[in-house]
Design a protein around this motif. Structure first.
Motif, mmCIF file in Angstrom:
data_model
loop_
_atom_site.group_PDB
_atom_site.id
_atom_site.type_symbol
_atom_site.label_atom_id
_atom_site.label_comp_id
_atom_site.label_asym_id
_atom_site.label_seq_id
_atom_site.Cartn_x
_atom_site.Cartn_y
_atom_site.Cartn_z
ATOM 1 N N TRP A 39 0.897 -1.546 -0.047
ATOM 2 C CA TRP A 39 0.555 0.120 -0.320
ATOM 3 C C TRP A 39 0.796 1.391 0.071
ATOM 4 O O TRP A 39 1.459 1.261 0.646
ATOM 5 N N VAL A 40 0.841 2.470 -0.972
ATOM 6 C CA VAL A 40 1.909 2.958 -1.379
ATOM 7 C C VAL A 40 1.048 4.398 -1.032
ATOM 8 O O VAL A 40 -0.405 4.429 -1.806
ATOM 9 N N LYS A 41 1.717 5.437 -0.754
ATOM 10 C CA LYS A 41 1.727 6.844 -1.323
ATOM 11 C C LYS A 41 2.256 7.951 -1.670
ATOM 12 O O LYS A 41 3.385 7.664 -1.963
ATOM 13 N N VAL A 42 1.860 7.987 -2.970
ATOM 14 C CA VAL A 42 2.930 8.097 -4.321
ATOM 15 C C VAL A 42 2.834 9.985 -4.025
ATOM 16 O O VAL A 42 1.998 10.745 -4.001
ATOM 17 N N GLN A 43 3.985 10.104 -3.908
ATOM 18 C CA GLN A 43 4.137 12.168 -4.109
ATOM 19 C C GLN A 43 5.334 11.996 -5.595
ATOM 20 O O GLN A 43 6.310 11.750 -5.629
ATOM 21 N N ASP B 161 1.308 4.714 8.368
ATOM 22 C CA ASP B 161 0.119 4.279 9.037
ATOM 23 C C ASP B 161 0.453 2.786 8.331
ATOM 24 O O ASP B 161 0.804 2.334 8.291
ATOM 25 N N ASP B 162 -0.566 3.132 7.149
ATOM 26 C CA ASP B 162 -1.042 2.445 6.887
ATOM 27 C C ASP B 162 -0.835 1.949 4.925
ATOM 28 O O ASP B 162 -0.923 1.659 4.795
ATOM 29 N N ALA B 163 0.623 3.363 4.453
ATOM 30 C CA ALA B 163 1.164 3.203 3.303
ATOM 31 C C ALA B 163 2.706 4.069 3.905
ATOM 32 O O ALA B 163 2.807 3.916 4.302
ATOM 33 N N ILE B 164 3.366 3.318 2.347
ATOM 34 C CA ILE B 164 4.531 3.449 2.706
ATOM 35 C C ILE B 164 4.636 4.655 1.697
ATOM 36 O O ILE B 164 3.694 4.600 0.385
ATOM 37 N N LYS B 165 5.399 5.975 1.986
ATOM 38 C CA LYS B 165 5.590 7.354 0.589
ATOM 39 C C LYS B 165 6.800 6.584 -0.087
ATOM 40 O O LYS B 165 8.007 6.039 0.594
ATOM 41 N N VAL B 166 6.262 7.101 -1.570
ATOM 42 C CA VAL B 166 6.878 6.244 -2.686
ATOM 43 C C VAL B 166 7.374 7.740 -3.063
ATOM 44 O O VAL B 166 6.234 8.578 -4.195
ATOM 45 N N ARG B 167 8.673 8.348 -3.734
ATOM 46 C CA ARG B 167 8.500 9.597 -4.436
ATOM 47 C C ARG B 167 9.328 9.573 -5.499
ATOM 48 O O ARG B 167 10.440 7.953 -5.948
ATOM 49 N N SER C 24 -5.504 7.667 -8.370
ATOM 50 C CA SER C 24 -4.791 8.436 -7.004
ATOM 51 C C SER C 24 -3.863 8.170 -6.618
ATOM 52 O O SER C 24 -2.935 7.248 -6.909
ATOM 53 N N ARG C 25 -3.671 8.901 -5.459
ATOM 54 C CA ARG C 25 -2.148 8.846 -4.712
ATOM 55 C C ARG C 25 -2.168 7.578 -4.515
ATOM 56 O O ARG C 25 -0.495 7.390 -3.917
ATOM 57 N N ARG C 26 -3.158 7.019 -3.436
ATOM 58 C CA ARG C 26 -3.054 5.921 -2.713
ATOM 59 C C ARG C 26 -2.982 4.680 -3.433
ATOM 60 O O ARG C 26 -4.364 4.802 -4.495
ATOM 61 N N ILE D 13 -0.161 -2.752 -10.493
ATOM 62 C CA ILE D 13 -1.546 -1.522 -9.740
ATOM 63 C C ILE D 13 -3.033 -2.407 -9.253
ATOM 64 O O ILE D 13 -3.568 -2.849 -10.208
ATOM 65 N N GLU D 14 -3.507 -2.438 -8.244
ATOM 66 C CA GLU D 14 -4.286 -3.246 -8.225
ATOM 67 C C GLU D 14 -5.142 -2.316 -8.108
ATOM 68 O O GLU D 14 -6.705 -2.827 -8.268
#
Length: 104
Positions: free
Chosen positions: A16-20, A33-39, A76-78, A70-71
């Motif tokens: 589960w990622v949050k994209v920057q 919390d529930d996602a890893i940030k990926v730049r 979205s960014r998430r 990507i499932e």
């Protein structure tokens, strides 16, 4: 979402990622919390960020691009991403993922 930012599903790794987008460089960042940030350096236009993200993750985990999917969260960014049978765990994630429980 789950309480964790990753899960093993047999041989596959779910992230589960949050994209920057438009970052200075491609990198794994902090866990939120529930996602890893990926730049990533790509802009979020015309699918460029998704293509860049999947290609970068494929290189990080030493798998073909077709093994990164990507499932959910395409626009979205998430996102939830499935990596089929990763050959390598990137050093930035190694400590977090090495003892993780496999979910069948």
């Amino acid at each position: 979402m789950t309480d964790e930012w990753f899960r093993w599903d047999g041989e596959d790794l779910l992230l589960w990622v949050k994209v920057q987008p438009r970052a200075a460089r491609d990198a794994f960042a902090e866990v939120l919390d529930d996602a890893i940030k990926v730049r990533i350096t790509a802009p979020p236009v015309d699918g460029k960020a998704n293509a860049h993200l999947t290609a970068w993750l494929a290189r990080q985990f030493r798998v073909p691009k077709s093994a990164v999917r990507i499932e959910s969260g395409e626009s979205s960014r998430r996102k939830r991403i499935r990596i089929s049978s990763p050959s390598l765990i990137p050093s930035a994630l190694h400590d977090s993922l090495k003892g993780a429980k496999t979910i069948v």
